[in-house]
Design a protein around this motif. Sequence first.
Motif, mmCIF file in Angstrom:
data_model
loop_
_atom_site.group_PDB
_atom_site.id
_atom_site.type_symbol
_atom_site.label_atom_id
_atom_site.label_comp_id
_atom_site.label_asym_id
_atom_site.label_seq_id
_atom_site.Cartn_x
_atom_site.Cartn_y
_atom_site.Cartn_z
ATOM 1 N N ALA A 32 5.835 23.867 16.135
ATOM 2 C CA ALA A 32 5.092 25.205 15.634
ATOM 3 C C ALA A 32 4.492 26.189 16.657
ATOM 4 O O ALA A 32 4.758 27.203 16.914
ATOM 5 C CB ALA A 32 4.077 25.041 14.575
ATOM 6 N N LEU A 44 5.887 31.127 6.589
ATOM 7 C CA LEU A 44 5.433 29.796 6.220
ATOM 8 C C LEU A 44 4.402 29.748 5.174
ATOM 9 O O LEU A 44 4.382 28.587 4.548
ATOM 10 C CB LEU A 44 4.724 29.113 7.618
ATOM 11 C CG LEU A 44 5.756 29.048 8.849
ATOM 12 C CD1 LEU A 44 5.069 28.495 9.935
ATOM 13 C CD2 LEU A 44 7.015 28.059 8.296
ATOM 14 N N VAL A 54 10.875 25.491 11.636
ATOM 15 C CA VAL A 54 9.568 24.703 11.441
ATOM 16 C C VAL A 54 9.671 24.249 10.068
ATOM 17 O O VAL A 54 9.202 22.907 9.520
ATOM 18 C CB VAL A 54 8.358 25.345 11.809
ATOM 19 C CG1 VAL A 54 7.058 24.793 11.086
ATOM 20 C CG2 VAL A 54 8.253 25.825 13.013
#
Length: 229
Positions: free
Chosen positions: A115, A168, A221
């Motif tokens: 990340a 995210l 991610v």
Amino acid sequence: MILAGLLLFAIGAVDLVRQFVPASRRWIGYVVSAIVLILIGSFCNAAGYMIAAAAGAAAWLLSMPDRPDRRQGFWPAVVLAVASIASVVVLGDRAPIGWLESPFGRVSPDLAVLAVGVVVFLLESGNVVVRAALAGEHTWKPTSAEGGFKGGRLIGPLERVLAFLLMLVPAYSLLAALLAAKGIVRFPEISKDGETGARAEYFLVGSLVSWAMALGGALLVWWAANTGH
């Protein structure tokens, strides 16, 4: 996935050094970047991957130098994308040496490095990739007299990092508003386009490449977080 994280971090770090450190002192920035890479690799017990990441950053510097006329085109970015995806999909997550607390809960060091690497890459390296894409498409380029699209060097990184984080969270409505807002803000400049549509092409190519990097990083991610082993 640790290889992808270290590789993206190393490339992002050297591009930040090239952008913000005078040429006569860049070696200091490169040394500092190498030290940080060594510390991260040592903490994650990833010495071999650390060396591979350093080699990848050196290859990036050679293939994407400061002078646009000496760059090797868009293919280094494609190779990097393929290598990063392969690292996450094939290598996966190693047995964690411990867990780190984050706003998203406990994460492994490998995932945390991935990340951080994506974010560091999205800063200045994202600009490098966008410029390579625009050069490859031979789109219209703003002249100093025209002024062009001012602030892109700062707006681009902020936009990519925000898009990455909103993907995210997830906050898709805010992400859509962010992308729409950019088009609204840029509309007066695009509306000055002539019959060729060159300004619109310049804006669309640059924006789509920039957004693709941010969304691709978020998906990378997300995949690592949900399929790591």
